[in-house]
Design an enzyme around this catalytic site. Structure first.
Site, PDB file in Angstrom:
ATOM      1  N   SER A 109       0.784  -1.423   0.078  1.00  0.00           N
ATOM      2  CA  SER A 109      -0.110   0.055   0.020  1.00  0.00           C
ATOM      3  C   SER A 109       0.802   1.287  -0.088  1.00  0.00           C
ATOM      4  CB  SER A 109      -1.055  -0.141   1.082  1.00  0.00           C
ATOM      5  OG  SER A 109      -1.827   1.153   1.114  1.00  0.00           O
ATOM      6  N   ASP A 254      -3.239   6.103  -4.212  1.00  0.00           N
ATOM      7  CA  ASP A 254      -1.781   5.563  -3.455  1.00  0.00           C
ATOM      8  C   ASP A 254      -1.316   4.449  -4.259  1.00  0.00           C
ATOM      9  OD1 ASP A 254      -3.888   4.064  -2.598  1.00  0.00           O
ATOM     10  OD2 ASP A 254      -3.241   3.564  -0.750  1.00  0.00           O
ATOM     11  N   ASP A 256      -1.884   1.165  -4.201  1.00  0.00           N
ATOM     12  CA  ASP A 256      -2.700  -0.164  -4.520  1.00  0.00           C
ATOM     13  C   ASP A 256      -4.208   0.769  -4.783  1.00  0.00           C
ATOM     14  OD1 ASP A 256      -3.209   0.742  -1.957  1.00  0.00           O
ATOM     15  OD2 ASP A 256      -3.822  -1.503  -1.360  1.00  0.00           O
ATOM     16  N   ASP A 258      -6.611   2.350  -3.146  1.00  0.00           N
ATOM     17  CA  ASP A 258      -7.792   2.058  -2.229  1.00  0.00           C
ATOM     18  C   ASP A 258      -7.853   3.416  -1.318  1.00  0.00           C
ATOM     19  OD1 ASP A 258      -5.653   2.027  -0.372  1.00  0.00           O
ATOM     20  OD2 ASP A 258      -5.947   0.029   0.567  1.00  0.00           O
TER      21      ASP A 258
END
Length: 478
Positions: A109, A254, A256, A258
């Protein structure tokens, strides 16, 4: 540095705490956990091989880790569907769409590039609960790993269709009106920090009706040009580009995808806390129901809920905790104050792509109603609070000593409403403070909120001093 193990996954620095040995062990444990979970859900299907979806972000280590864990899962008797580079919410949706028995996302992340992680999903495409993580750790500790016979080894197949399917699902939601968005002729800056959104975010924007895009860090190299967490102190370059570009707004995700951050036309941040606030305000006009955030999120969401006549609930920090509460109260929308939007109509997971659709549609509707106006003006309709976010490294302080520290700090505030659901939350009439150990880094986070930035920063400094008095040589991280 040791591994970080929580409901947010198993993460560490590649080559240090995250090694081929422990990647193999945890992938093997996950194969066993998935098999047991499958047998408990559908005993008659116990003879069928479990199916697991895997996907990854663009980090340079992702391909090798995906290859390793994919083959470990197959050797453990699982069929693997590898969807390649994909956002976290895309893997979540693919796991459910494939009717798989689990999912595995290879991403750390917002952590720096040297980090990576295994994020485990259940058969619904949702993160494992704390109890499920504990069960997985027990399997890992006992090394109770499956080993398929030569003729029972699973397959590894690839699918490249899920980016399109994710976008299609968003466009099929009844509130999305690409024609209305296209009519505004927006000029939009998109910053994907070289992460998994590098292709899918610009494509979603185009299909939503935003054709005039200025792309930044959308090459997909995985070599992040800055600290990838989309917060103010990391976005100076993007803000400067926004001011020079003449764009109407900027969308930042970001690695990833989310979390969603938004920049106004003048280069000011809309505020990561206010991504959820604006989306919820718009969506509650369509689908009324309770809203849920976490204990570290702004009071502004509760104010919006009150405006719509619906309750607002706060869960422990962590997506799985928020989604559990959303299900328990039948929430219409929820998320976390870090820019993570959860829309049950689509799926139970933080999804910056869904957030983009909601946010841009909300702004478009407001512009039509007000016959124009910029994003900075749009922001002014929401309650105004200021937050301070600090963090401190406490070395080897045990959970028991940290708990004692929190109790001692709480005792100094007899007039505060105190919650120990997740660390320590002190609610005052005009402000609040939340102190908690991070799920993703070896630190304690200190979040405060007040009507002004000065008040929020003073309260944060007070909390820092309270910790410093009770800890030997804490390391202030800013």
């Amino acid at each position: 540095m040791s591994l970080m193990i929580s409901v947010s996954g198993i993460r560490g620095v590649v080559g240090e705490s995250l090694t081929p040995k422990n990647l193999t062990a945890f992938a093997s444990a996950f194969a066993a956990w998935v098999q047991r979970s499958k047998e408990m859900r559908t005993p008659a299907a116990g003879s069928l091989r479990p199916r697991i979806v895997i996907g990854r972000d663009t980090r340079p280590t992702g391909g090798q880790i995906a290859g390793l864990v994919g083959n470990v899962l197959a050797l453990g008797g699982c069929d693997v569907i590898d969807i390649g580079i994909a956002t976290t919410p895309t893997v979540e949706m693919a796991t459910a769409a494939e009717q798989a028995d689990g999912g595995l996302i290879i991403t750390a992340s917002h952590n720096p590039v040297e980090w990576n992680a295994l994020k485990m999903l259940n058969h619904r495409g949702e993160f494992l609960t704390a109890e499920e993580v504990e069960s997985l750790m027990t399997i890992a500790a006992q090394e109770a790993f499956p080993a398929a016979p030569w003729n029972g080894i699973g397959s590894v197949s690839c699918s490249e269709s899920y980016d399109r399917r994710h976008i299609d699902a968003i466009l099929e939601m009844p509130f999305v009106d690409p024609a209305a968005i296209a009519g505004e002729n927006y000029r939009v800056l998109v910053d994907c920090v070289e992460g998994a959104g590098y292709s899918i975010v610009p494509e979603l924007c185009r299909r939503l009706g935003m054709a005039n895009l200025t792309l930044s860090a959308c090459g997909g190299s995985g070599l992040f040009p800055r600290n990838p967490e989309p917060v103010e102190e990391n976005l100076a370059g993007t803000i400067d580009l926004m001011r020079r570009s003449g764009c109407d707004f900027g969308l930042i995700v970001d690695p990833d995808v989310d979390r969603l951050a938004v920049i106004c036309e003048d280069g000011s941040l809309f505020g990561e806390e206010y991504t959820l606030v604006a989306c919820a305000d718009f969506y509650l006009g369509i689908n009324k129901g309770p809203v849920v955030n976490n204990l570290s999120s702004s009071r502004a969401l509760a104010d919006i809920a009150l405006r719509h006549g619906v309750p607002c609930y706060s869960a422990k920090v962590g997506e799985v905790n928020v989604t559990a509460m959303m299900k328990a109260v039948g929430a219409s929308i929820g998320g976390e104050g870090n820019g993570g939007i959860i829309l049950p109509e689509l799926h139970y997971g933080r999804d910056a792509l869904a957030g983009i659709a909601l946010f841009v549609q909300a702004f478009t509707g407001w512009r039509k109603k007000n016959r124009g106006g910029g994003l900075r003006e749009f922001r002014r309709q929401y309650p105004e609070y200021a937050m301070a976010k600090e963090k401190i490294r406490l070395g080897s302080l045990s959970a028991e000593k940290l708990d004692t520290m929190f109790r001692e700090i709480a005792a100094g505030y007899p007039d505060a409403e105190i919650s120990r659901l997740d660390g320590l939350k002190l609610d005052f009439s005009r402000s609040w403070a939340h102190l908690r150990p991070s799920n993703t880094e070896p630190i304690v986070r200190i979040y405060t909120e007040a009507p002004t930035r000065d008040e929020a920063e003073r309260l944060a400094a007070e909390m820092m001093q309270g910790i410093a008095k009770r800890s030997s040589a804490p390391e202030y991280l800013g």
